[in-house]
Enzyme design. Structure first.
Site, PDB file in Angstrom:
ATOM      1  N   ASP A  98       0.847  -1.182   0.000  1.00 33.94           N
ATOM      2  CA  ASP A  98       0.000   0.000   0.000  1.00 33.94           C
ATOM      3  C   ASP A  98       0.886   1.236   0.000  1.00 33.94           C
ATOM      4  OD1 ASP A  98      -2.534   1.405   0.270  1.00 33.94           O
ATOM      5  OD2 ASP A  98      -3.236  -0.382   1.306  1.00 33.94           O
ATOM      6  N   ASP A 200      -3.189   4.558  -2.359  1.00 40.00           N
ATOM      7  CA  ASP A 200      -4.314   5.071  -1.586  1.00 40.00           C
ATOM      8  C   ASP A 200      -4.720   6.460  -2.089  1.00 40.00           C
ATOM      9  OD1 ASP A 200      -5.982   4.714   0.915  1.00 40.00           O
ATOM     10  OD2 ASP A 200      -4.965   6.573   1.449  1.00 40.00           O
ATOM     11  N   GLU A 255      -6.299   3.748  -6.123  1.00 40.25           N
ATOM     12  CA  GLU A 255      -7.629   3.979  -5.559  1.00 40.25           C
ATOM     13  C   GLU A 255      -8.041   5.372  -6.008  1.00 40.25           C
ATOM     14  OE1 GLU A 255      -9.908   3.975  -1.246  1.00 40.25           O
ATOM     15  OE2 GLU A 255      -7.909   4.858  -1.403  1.00 40.25           O
ATOM     16  N   HIS A 328     -10.949  -3.468   2.755  1.00 38.03           N
ATOM     17  CA  HIS A 328     -10.874  -3.011   4.145  1.00 38.03           C
ATOM     18  C   HIS A 328     -11.749  -1.790   4.408  1.00 38.03           C
ATOM     19  CE1 HIS A 328      -8.211  -0.382   1.966  1.00 38.03           C
ATOM     20  NE2 HIS A 328      -8.187   0.446   2.984  1.00 38.03           N
ATOM     21  N   ASP A 329     -12.224  -1.104   3.366  1.00 39.23           N
ATOM     22  CA  ASP A 329     -13.058   0.085   3.525  1.00 39.23           C
ATOM     23  C   ASP A 329     -14.538  -0.183   3.271  1.00 39.23           C
ATOM     24  OD1 ASP A 329     -11.135   1.948   4.254  1.00 39.23           O
ATOM     25  OD2 ASP A 329     -10.643   2.473   2.185  1.00 39.23           O
TER      26      ASP A 329
END
Length: 556
Positions: A98, A200, A255, A328-329
């Site tokens: 990440d 991210d 993302e 995870h979100d």
């Protein structure tokens, strides 16, 4: 279409804090991951995407980084990292890290210097502005509630934070900041040997010139589009590609909150020299309303098909898709898109997997998805750990927009912590995740939903995922085939075809618990059933689809 390993790969996302604890402190760690690599190899995945493991004060569970080249102490040491990546590579898998570079932690050395004085050499690493009439510099809202500006009395100025006030935004307009980021990325690729980056909120790194006010009202809080896809974002990513990404054989996914299909063709276009693919949010925004995700609205199937099909058709031959239903979100996909009741959970999880993995793009499996893990029955806000959910609970209830009872109901449905409860390994205490006290509660259904039981049952969701992943490696049509939607207005069935080099697949998915009649197109009559979640000898003429039935038929 040009072939590439990252198009053919299946990615498995690990949320390290919740995957496997090796030392009994209740927090997952790197040695825990290393101990479970054989499980991932057996599943058949190609790439592990690891949520952040860098040094962090953990205001936002590691997405607030204080040192990009150190490992969070709770997760282990750099030696543990080296051992883990060696184990990953030895098993023929790759590691994607990440990358969180829209913002740092307010405890990062750069920011500690930046806030000291207006003429500090690090001042321009972040975005500082004078207030207006004692108020914030503009009306931007943080995605984690409240203003996106934090007043700092040391210099009587405000700094921008699109997320938590402990996550100040980096100033990408400053070329020195970009060089610092690229140097760090090169270190991870060249020195540590990683195989890619998941980036991210990368669509937020370029801010609007002059930082003008955005729309008033709740949309300013919940609409990423106001700040996304700024005027220099593609310039910055091309520079990143030139100085880092093009030097290695990497997999990159951005993302890209607020991204449109046209923008995605720029981020991930085959000839744009930016990224391999992006995560868009259109399909996971279909169950939001004026209060954002805090609603019990369900995803309407016709709209879902429309969104998924648009991305399939409009990117084909131009850019590459990423395929996901959970991460995870997001809440657990089976609870959100399907039916997590004991009666239908297993067939429904297999149906959702079939629907997604048969599309064109790189599929992402979120930890526990291959077991059919479900949302968590949180009873009280004290059980919740996620900063977004906690802040929204307080803000919405205090503003009188949503009652506390309704907010807890919505958190159980949509909160990010649903995906962050510990991985369910077996039916022993704490699901085999830890011998200590877990950092967040374990879902009580671990006694029946766990990896040990799944591995022992040849008809389990795990083994179905294993078959889907193996099929992808055996059938190029699954990766590169052309997609066509059938029955666009059917509110219960998702039916589409894939075609490549004279071969054709028909994918049929029943999104309801009702039995539904469907007439199989004549060209598929008597054809081979490649995979399905019910035992069925043949599918021709008018068939009665069972609840949540899925099948893939391969034309002769």
């Amino acid at each position: 279409m040009e072939q590439a390993w990252w198009k053919e790969a299946v990615v498995y996302q690990i949320y390290p804090r919740s995957f496997m604890d090796s030392n009994g402190d209740g927090i997952g760690d790197l040695n825990g991951i290393t101990s479970r690599l054989d499980y991932l190899k057996e599943l058949g995945i190609d790439v592990i995407w690891l949520s952040p493991i860098y040094q962090s004060p953990n205001d936002d569970n590691g997405y607030d980084i204080s040192d990009y080249q150190a490992i969070m102490q709770e997760f282990g040491t750099m030696e543990d990292f080296d051992k883990m990546i060696e184990g990953i590579h030895a098993r023929g898998m790759r590691l994607m890290m990440d990358l969180v570079v829209n913002h740092t932690s307010d405890e990062h050395a750069w920011f500690l210097e930046s806030r000291k004085s207006k003429d500090n050499p690090y001042r321009d690493y972040y975005i500082w502005r004078e207030g207006k009439d004692g108020q914030a510099p503009n009306n931007w809202g943080s995605y984690f509630s409240g203003s996106a500006w934090q007043y700092d009395d040391a210099t009587d100025m405000y700094y921008l934070h699109l997320f938590s006030k402990k996550q100040p935004d980096l100033n990408w307009e400053n070329p020195t900041v970009r060089e610092e980021v690229f140097s760090m990325m090169n270190w991870w690729c060249g020195e540590k040997g990683i195989d890619g980056f998941r980036m991210d909120v990368i669509s937020l790194i370029s801010k609007r010139p002059g930082l003008p006010d955005g729309p008033k009202g709740p949309k300013a809080l919940y609409g990423y589009a106001d700040c996304a896809n700024g005027p220099r974002v593609h310039e910055f990513l091309k520079e990143m590609n030139q100085k880092v990404l093009s030097h290695y054989d990497l997999m990159t996914v951005g993302e890209a909150a607020g991204v449109t299909i046209d923008e995605a063709k720029r981020y991930a276009g085959f000839h744009e020299n930016e990224l391999n693919m992006v995560f868009h949010f259109e399909h996971v925004g279909l169950d939001s309303d004026e209060n954002g995700r805090w609603t019990d609205k369900r995803v309407p199937l016709i709209e879902f098909k429309k969104v998924m099909s648009a991305w399939q058709n409009e990117l084909e031959g131009k850019a590459w898709n990423s395929l996901y239903l959970s991460n995870h979100d997001q809440p657990r996909s089976i609870s959100r898109f399907g039916d997590d009741s004991p009666e239908y959970r297993e067939v429904c999880a297999k149906m959702l997997a079939t629907c997604l993995h048969m599309m064109q793009g790189t599929p992402y499996v979120y930890q526990g998805e291959e077991l059919g893990m479900t949302n968590m029955p949180f009873a009280d806000i004290s059980e919740v750990r996620d900063i977004e959910s906690i802040n929204a609970y307080k803000e919405m209830s205090e503003a009188g927009l949503i009652s506390k009872e309704d907010m807890m109901h919505f958190i159980r449905l949509k909160g990010r912590d649903n995906a962050r409860t510990p991985m369910q390994w077996d039916d022993s205490k704490n699901a085999g995740f830890t011998t200590g006290t877990p950092w967040i509660g374990v879902n009580p259904n671990y006694t029946t939903i766990n990896a040990k039981a799944a591995l022992e049952d040849k008809n389990s969701i795990f083994h179905y995922y294993q078959k889907l992943i193996a099929l992808r490696k055996a059938e190029p049509i699954m990766v590169y085939g052309h997609y066509d939607l059938l029955e666009p207005e059917h509110d219960s069935l998702y039916v589409y075809t894939r075609s490549l080099d004279g071969q054709k697949l028909l994918v049929i998915c029943n999104f309801t618990k009702e039995q539904i009649s469907y007439e199989v197109p004549a060209e598929f009559g008597g054809a081979q059933i490649l995979i399905g979640n019910y035992e069925r000898d043949k599918a021709e003429g008018i068939i009665e689809l069972k609840p949540y039935e899925a099948m893939v038929i391969k034309c002769k």
